[in-house]
Write a protein that holds these residues in place. Sequence first.
Motif, PDB file in Angstrom:
ATOM      1  N   PHE A 153       1.560  -3.928   3.178  1.00  0.00           N
ATOM      2  CA  PHE A 153       0.259  -3.592   3.746  1.00  0.00           C
ATOM      3  C   PHE A 153       0.243  -3.957   5.231  1.00  0.00           C
ATOM      4  N   ASN A 166       1.191  -8.915   8.237  1.00  0.00           N
ATOM      5  CA  ASN A 166       1.436  -7.832   7.286  1.00  0.00           C
ATOM      6  C   ASN A 166       1.585  -8.366   5.865  1.00  0.00           C
ATOM      7  N   GLY A 167       0.817  -7.826   4.939  1.00  0.00           N
ATOM      8  CA  GLY A 167       0.949  -8.162   3.534  1.00  0.00           C
ATOM      9  C   GLY A 167       0.240  -9.431   3.100  1.00  0.00           C
ATOM     10  N   PRO A 179      -5.063  -1.097  -0.615  1.00  0.00           N
ATOM     11  CA  PRO A 179      -4.240  -2.147  -1.225  1.00  0.00           C
ATOM     12  C   PRO A 179      -3.992  -1.815  -2.691  1.00  0.00           C
ATOM     13  N   SER A 201       0.847  -1.193   0.000  1.00  0.00           N
ATOM     14  CA  SER A 201       0.000   0.000   0.000  1.00  0.00           C
ATOM     15  C   SER A 201       0.875   1.233   0.000  1.00  0.00           C
ATOM     16  N   ALA A 237      -7.436  -8.296   2.002  1.00  0.00           N
ATOM     17  CA  ALA A 237      -6.273  -8.102   2.863  1.00  0.00           C
ATOM     18  C   ALA A 237      -6.561  -8.683   4.240  1.00  0.00           C
ATOM     19  N   ILE A 243      -4.696   0.616   8.719  1.00  0.00           N
ATOM     20  CA  ILE A 243      -4.678   1.018   7.322  1.00  0.00           C
ATOM     21  C   ILE A 243      -4.021   2.386   7.162  1.00  0.00           C
ATOM     22  N   TRP A 265     -11.540  -3.311   4.974  1.00  0.00           N
ATOM     23  CA  TRP A 265     -10.603  -4.066   4.150  1.00  0.00           C
ATOM     24  C   TRP A 265     -10.801  -5.568   4.330  1.00  0.00           C
TER      25      TRP A 265
END
Length: 257
Positions: free
Chosen positions: A165, A218-219, A174, A56, A213, A170, A232
């Motif tokens: 991400f 993370n990610g 994404p 992101s 997401a 947030i 999200w």
Amino acid sequence: MSIPNSIAGYYGQEKETYAIKPSDIALGQKMELPDGRSFRLALAGGVALTPGLLVSPPSTANDHGASAGSGMVIPTAVAVGDTSITVTNGATTAVTKDMFAEGFITTQVGTGLGYVYKIKSCASAAVSATVTLNLYETDHVAATVAAGTTKAGLKKNPYSALVVFPAGTIVGPPMGIPPTACASSYYFWLQRHGEVQAGVSATVLVTGAPVCAATALNGFVGPVIANSALYWQNTPIGFALNSVTAAEYATIFLTLE
């Protein structure tokens, strides 16, 4: 010079990375492979990126216009046809040279509302100092902007300084998944559409299920959670093409564009 809407890439080109931005290719320029997978030229932030992990943009400082009304005051009137806009920097976050190059300036409060202008370059500025944003010559100001009462919001290019991400917090939407490893501050092709490998969080993923997401790692990605209060977790970015158990990599079909 005309620039095509999409570059026709070749298989394997999506795995190339560059220390210097390829000439004549804008940040965010689209590339398509013969099989329909699509990518955008992007720039990694200060940390290396891993293939298969969602990324992101970084967060925007409040005094640079992260929310409406919190932007920078425009101290000098701007006329139709001008190709630069001067703003007064906020009180907490300095502006570095070309920090917003290839990004955007908008007016959030006051006059000249509703327009988006493309930033070509900017100088550095300390907190509370003035800084001039130079626009692309073809994207000149379209509506008069009054001095003193108008506030501007500055946004980096959404494909600039990308970060993994962050799970649960947030900072930006994404944007896609890197198809290859990328060193910090390198340019790369960020995948936005088509088949891609993605890390799956500690949940089972079922073939055909919508994917979003995740908030645990993370990610990573996971199945959409219906009626989640976290947007999200209920906004699909693609669909699973195979079933996997927790903490594996799966093939998903990205549908970000």
